[in-house]
Every structure is written in C-alpha cells, then in structure tokens.
Design a protein around this motif. Structure first.
Motif, PDB file in Angstrom:
ATOM      1  N   ALA A 104       4.375   5.909   0.380  1.00 29.86           N
ATOM      2  CA  ALA A 104       3.841   7.060  -0.350  1.00 29.86           C
ATOM      3  C   ALA A 104       2.724   7.779   0.396  1.00 29.86           C
ATOM      4  N   GLY A 105       2.096   7.121   1.361  1.00 31.26           N
ATOM      5  CA  GLY A 105       1.066   7.795   2.148  1.00 31.26           C
ATOM      6  C   GLY A 105      -0.047   8.353   1.296  1.00 31.26           C
ATOM      7  N   PRO A 106      -0.351   9.643   1.412  1.00 31.05           N
ATOM      8  CA  PRO A 106      -1.459  10.222   0.639  1.00 31.05           C
ATOM      9  C   PRO A 106      -1.196  10.288  -0.853  1.00 31.05           C
ATOM     10  N   VAL A 107       0.043  10.046  -1.281  1.00 33.16           N
ATOM     11  CA  VAL A 107       0.363  10.033  -2.712  1.00 33.16           C
ATOM     12  C   VAL A 107       0.123   8.646  -3.303  1.00 33.16           C
ATOM     13  N   ALA A 108      -0.085   7.625  -2.462  1.00 29.15           N
ATOM     14  CA  ALA A 108      -0.345   6.270  -2.940  1.00 29.15           C
ATOM     15  C   ALA A 108      -1.710   6.200  -3.621  1.00 29.15           C
ATOM     16  N   ASN A 109      -1.795   5.335  -4.616  1.00 27.74           N
ATOM     17  CA  ASN A 109      -3.052   5.134  -5.336  1.00 27.74           C
ATOM     18  C   ASN A 109      -3.717   3.870  -4.806  1.00 27.74           C
ATOM     19  N   LEU A 123      -6.927  10.485  -6.273  1.00 28.19           N
ATOM     20  CA  LEU A 123      -6.317   9.353  -6.973  1.00 28.19           C
ATOM     21  C   LEU A 123      -7.167   8.095  -6.814  1.00 28.19           C
ATOM     22  N   GLY A 124      -7.526   7.794  -5.581  1.00 25.29           N
ATOM     23  CA  GLY A 124      -8.315   6.598  -5.317  1.00 25.29           C
ATOM     24  C   GLY A 124      -9.796   6.857  -5.211  1.00 25.29           C
ATOM     25  N   MET A 125     -10.199   8.149  -5.296  1.00 21.67           N
ATOM     26  CA  MET A 125     -11.593   8.561  -5.173  1.00 21.67           C
ATOM     27  C   MET A 125     -12.211   8.010  -3.890  1.00 21.67           C
ATOM     28  N   ARG A 126     -11.472   8.183  -2.787  1.00 20.01           N
ATOM     29  CA  ARG A 126     -11.969   7.736  -1.489  1.00 20.01           C
ATOM     30  C   ARG A 126     -11.194   8.458  -0.390  1.00 20.01           C
ATOM     31  N   PHE A 127     -11.702   8.374   0.834  1.00 18.58           N
ATOM     32  CA  PHE A 127     -10.979   8.959   1.953  1.00 18.58           C
ATOM     33  C   PHE A 127      -9.798   8.069   2.329  1.00 18.58           C
ATOM     34  N   LEU A 128      -8.738   8.704   2.761  1.00 16.22           N
ATOM     35  CA  LEU A 128      -7.535   7.986   3.137  1.00 16.22           C
ATOM     36  C   LEU A 128      -7.669   7.435   4.556  1.00 16.22           C
ATOM     37  N   GLN A 129      -7.015   6.330   4.793  1.00 17.59           N
ATOM     38  CA  GLN A 129      -7.057   5.698   6.105  1.00 17.59           C
ATOM     39  C   GLN A 129      -6.070   6.387   7.046  1.00 17.59           C
ATOM     40  N   VAL A 130      -6.480   6.590   8.284  1.00 16.20           N
ATOM     41  CA  VAL A 130      -5.638   7.254   9.277  1.00 16.20           C
ATOM     42  C   VAL A 130      -5.091   6.184  10.223  1.00 16.20           C
ATOM     43  N   PRO A 131      -3.787   5.948  10.223  1.00 13.39           N
ATOM     44  CA  PRO A 131      -3.232   4.899  11.082  1.00 13.39           C
ATOM     45  C   PRO A 131      -3.237   5.295  12.552  1.00 13.39           C
ATOM     46  N   ASP A 132      -3.546   4.336  13.409  1.00 14.67           N
ATOM     47  CA  ASP A 132      -3.453   4.575  14.847  1.00 14.67           C
ATOM     48  C   ASP A 132      -2.030   4.270  15.317  1.00 14.67           C
ATOM     49  N   ASN A 169      -3.292  -0.018  -6.104  1.00 11.49           N
ATOM     50  CA  ASN A 169      -2.626  -0.948  -5.187  1.00 11.49           C
ATOM     51  C   ASN A 169      -3.556  -1.994  -4.599  1.00 11.49           C
ATOM     52  N   ARG A 170      -4.859  -1.699  -4.650  1.00 10.51           N
ATOM     53  CA  ARG A 170      -5.847  -2.549  -3.982  1.00 10.51           C
ATOM     54  C   ARG A 170      -5.508  -2.695  -2.500  1.00 10.51           C
ATOM     55  N   ALA A 171      -5.092  -1.591  -1.925  1.00 18.31           N
ATOM     56  CA  ALA A 171      -4.738  -1.518  -0.505  1.00 18.31           C
ATOM     57  C   ALA A 171      -4.981  -0.092  -0.047  1.00 18.31           C
ATOM     58  N   PRO A 172      -5.367   0.106   1.199  1.00 14.71           N
ATOM     59  CA  PRO A 172      -5.668   1.463   1.662  1.00 14.71           C
ATOM     60  C   PRO A 172      -4.462   2.385   1.568  1.00 14.71           C
ATOM     61  N   ALA A 173      -4.699   3.624   1.149  1.00  7.72           N
ATOM     62  CA  ALA A 173      -3.679   4.666   1.215  1.00  7.72           C
ATOM     63  C   ALA A 173      -3.792   5.348   2.577  1.00  7.72           C
ATOM     64  N   LEU A 174      -2.684   5.860   3.070  1.00  9.67           N
ATOM     65  CA  LEU A 174      -2.641   6.387   4.430  1.00  9.67           C
ATOM     66  C   LEU A 174      -2.350   7.881   4.439  1.00  9.67           C
ATOM     67  N   GLY A 211       0.794  -1.222   0.000  1.00  8.05           N
ATOM     68  CA  GLY A 211       0.000   0.000   0.000  1.00  8.05           C
ATOM     69  C   GLY A 211       0.828   1.275   0.000  1.00  8.05           C
ATOM     70  N   GLY A 212       2.145   1.133   0.121  1.00  9.52           N
ATOM     71  CA  GLY A 212       3.014   2.301   0.147  1.00  9.52           C
ATOM     72  C   GLY A 212       3.502   2.743  -1.204  1.00  9.52           C
ATOM     73  N   ARG A 213       2.990   2.121  -2.284  1.00  5.57           N
ATOM     74  CA  ARG A 213       3.402   2.475  -3.638  1.00  5.57           C
ATOM     75  C   ARG A 213       2.491   3.560  -4.216  1.00  5.57           C
ATOM     76  N   THR A 214       3.022   4.348  -5.140  1.00  7.69           N
ATOM     77  CA  THR A 214       2.154   5.305  -5.825  1.00  7.69           C
ATOM     78  C   THR A 214       1.263   4.595  -6.835  1.00  7.69           C
ATOM     79  N   ASP A 215       1.677   3.398  -7.277  1.00  7.64           N
ATOM     80  CA  ASP A 215       0.786   2.489  -8.011  1.00  7.64           C
ATOM     81  C   ASP A 215       1.392   1.090  -7.961  1.00  7.64           C
ATOM     82  N   ARG A 216       0.650   0.115  -8.408  1.00 11.68           N
ATOM     83  CA  ARG A 216       1.037  -1.288  -8.199  1.00 11.68           C
ATOM     84  C   ARG A 216       2.236  -1.720  -9.046  1.00 11.68           C
TER      85      ARG A 216
END
Length: 404
Positions: A102-107, A125-134, A111-116, A63-68
């Motif tokens: 890549a965090g918020p720059v990840a797609n 990029l992903g047309m969704r809200f980014l996940q906030v890690p605890d 990636n088929r994985a949450p961006a952070l 999930g840390g990639r800008t794309d897969r």
C-alpha cells in the motif's frame, strides 16, 4: 467478438467467461487471515457466474497493508487461502489474489510498521512522515512480491493481480508528483517505471507458467502533477515489452487524493464521516468535499481513457468501471477488450451474471450510491441489497442515510 459468456484464455488459464469480479476489499479478515465469512463472500460470487473472482487485499508484508486487519502473505495464511480457492473452484470459477504494497496509503499506526513512499511525505493516516526505502529496501520489496506470488500459487490461486494503481507503493513511484527521487528509481518515466517492471518480472519468475499474472495499472491519477494517460500508456508499453504480464486491468484515481475517480456516482461523505474516528471525522467534515469529489456515473466511464491503451498495445486488456449490463460488456468486446471487471454491481447482486445469462435484457439494480464504500470497516456489502428469503432491505436504516 461480443460473446462475453464464451470460454476465454488468460495466460495459462481458460476462464468459463470473460467477466472478472474486481478486487474490492472485503473487510472480513479481522485477524489478517481467511475467515468463513470471506470464503462465503467469494463462494457466492463464484456461484453467481463470474469467470474469476479476485481476493483483495493480500499484502506483501505487514507494513504493506492499509490497516492491520488485512491479509498479508505468509505461510500461516496458506491453509485458509487454500480453503477459499477450493470453495471458489467448486463453483466453477477461477480465483485471483490481488498482491501489493500500500505504500503511502498504508496506515503505519494501525500496522505498527513504517509506511513507505518514494520520497519524503507526511501521512495524515499515521500522523508521521513516511519512510523512504533505499535500493536495498526496494530489492526487498521486489522479493516480497515474488514470495507473495509463490504463496498464492501454493494456496491454489489461478492468478495473481499485482497492484500498480491508486497511488499504492508502485503507483506512487510512477507519479511525478509523489516520486522526487534522483536515483535509478526516480526522474525520467523509464526510471519511475523501474520498480513496476522489476516486480512484474520477479512475480513471473516466481510462478512460471503455472499461474496467470495480471497488473492493475493507473491510467490517470486524477491529480495535478500526477501520472497522466500519455505517460501511463508508455508505462504499459514498457510492461508489455518485458513479457511478464498476461493482461492489464486499467483503472484510475488516487486513494490518497482523488478516490472517487475510480468509482463515479454519489460521494458518500456523510456515511464515511459516521464511521471514522473522532479526530479524523472532524477533518473529513471540513475537507470531505475536496477529497471525495463527484463524478457523474455513466456506463463504461473509463472507456475513453482505456481506448488509448487499446490503440497502442497488443496485450490483453481488462476494462473496469461502469460495467453492469450485457450491452456494456458487448461494447467492451467490440472495442477490443478481452475481459471486463465488475465490482459494486456484484455486491448488490452476486448472482447478476446468472440472471443476465437467463435474461439478456436484465438490468443491474446497483444505483451507484457508493454507500458500500464505508462498509469496508465492518464487512463490505451493499446496504440496499435485498434479503433473498424475505425480499426486504437488509439494513433499513441505510435507505434513510442514502436518501438524505
């Protein structure tokens, strides 16, 4: 002071000179592992005379990639990376792996994985809200960086460069605009810098003194409300005090909001629009002028900002941005920078360093058109590069695009 071609120490390494090939995503890993094309890319740069070449981008998790289509560090990637480092070493250069998330720059869609992101943000990029890690998620991110660094060492890399720039994950934590957390990773500058410091220390612990550890740090996000030079200097001082890094490479700009700040030169809006998917292309045609701003090119264009870091720090610093000719490299040395990093000029002429060594008056052919930027989707290259056998433009249609 000005002899950029003398051997130089970088942590445990001795580089044959003070010139580093900067990280520029190569676009040659369609299956997220090393290819022969990627090896050839770095072998050519190494043969061209640099002291060290940087492989970009080696993500710390899927999930840390800008794309897969980017490498992520896992045991299955080691064999290919070892072939790459062996090829670079055979040409007399060292090899560095740029690691990071890549965090918020990840797609997330690619990636088929949450961006952070440090706080709740919407990603176009992903047309969704980014996940906030605890806190537990952040501990995993730190551990992933350590694992990536260890695997880089096993792959034969001489150095790792941790990505703390361009509003990738760690850079987004440093930004008061993007980081609105109220826990121990948000609020004051010291708290916002905590993730960077933990990662740097974990990476150092993972590789010991066998591998050099550097970090690419934003001096200025170039965005209202983002990280500014005075605060970035304080972050750099904190990193220096921890003693985990052998050098800092100084950069600027935001891949999210202002990428041209770290490029300068022409803004290739039309070229980018042509290679983007249709929905994104429409938005880019409407907002491309805002997103890709224009900054006039000049040699050593980040030097004024970087001087402020040189005044406050004693650790080795790497000057990036507009380093194309010997006089600029000598200027950097005179100003107290231990190393210089080059990107686009080596895309145009991978053998530039050899040519400068043969003729100190030789000037780079790079015209800073930045038409290389959109080629990351198909294999990063200079579209104006001359074919070595026939002395012809490799892609004649590209000349018309640039000239329009």
């Amino acid at each position: 002071m000005t002899d950029v071609f003398a051997p130089a120490r970088l942590g445990p390494l001795t580089l044959r000179n003070r010139v580093i090939k900067a990280a520029t995503f190569e676009g040659r890993t369609p299956d997220a592992v090393v290819t022969d094309e990627l090896i050839a890319f770095h072998r050519e740069v190494a043969a061209g005379g640099v002291g060290m070449t940087t492989v970009a981008y080696c993500a710390t998790s899927p999930g840390g990639r800008t794309d897969r289509h980017q490498i992520w560090m896992r045991p299955e990637a080691v064999a290919g990376l070892r072939k790459l480092t062996d090829a670079v070493h055979a040409e007399g250069a060292a090899a560095s792996a740029q690691i990071g998330h890549a965090g918020p720059v990840a797609n997330a869609a690619s990636n088929r994985a949450p961006a952070l992101a440090p706080s709740r943000l919407f990603s176009p990029l992903g047309m969704r809200f980014l996940q906030v890690p605890d806190a537990a998620g952040l501990r995993q991110i730190v551990a992933d960086h350590a694992t990536a660094a260890r695997l880089a060492g096993e792959s034969g890399f001489d150095a790792v460069e941790i990505h703390f720039g361009h509003n990738y994950l760690v850079s987004s934590f440093l930004s008061p605009l993007l980081n609105r957390r109220t826990d121990e990773y948000g609020g004051s500058l010291v708290k916002r810098a905590r993730l960077a410091r933990e990662i740097a220390c974990a990476v150092r612990e993972a590789v010991g003194d066998r591998v050099a550890v550097t970090a690419k740090l934003n001096m200025d996000d170039g965005v209202r409300g983002g990280l500014t030079v005075p605060d970035a200097v304080r972050v750099a001082a904190l990193l220096e005090s921890d003693g985990a890094l052998d050098a800092l490479e100084l950069t600027a700009g935001s891949s999210l909001l202002n990428p041209m700040l770290y490029f300068h030169g022409d803004a290739p809006r039309r070229e980018f629009a042509k290679v983007m998917p249709t929905p994104v292309r429409w938005g880019f045609r409407l907002g491309g002028r805002i997103f890709l701003r224009e900054y006039p090119y000049r040699e050593a264009y980040l030097l004024e900002r970087a001087r402020q870091f040189r005044r406050e720090l004693s650790m080795p610093l790497i000057l990036l941005g507009g380093i194309t000719n010997l006089d600029t490299m000598r200027l950097a040395r005179t100003e107290g920078f231990e190393f210089v990093a080059m990107g686009r000029a080596l895309l145009r002429e991978p053998n530039l360093l050899r040519r400068i060594q043969s003729d100190p008056e030789f000037r780079s052919a790079c015209v800073h058109c930045n038409a290389c930027m959109p080629t990351i989707f198909s294999g990063t290259r200079c579209v104006l590069r001359l074919d070595r056998k026939h002395d012809e433009i490799a892609d004649p249609s590209a000349v018309r695009v640039v000239a329009e």
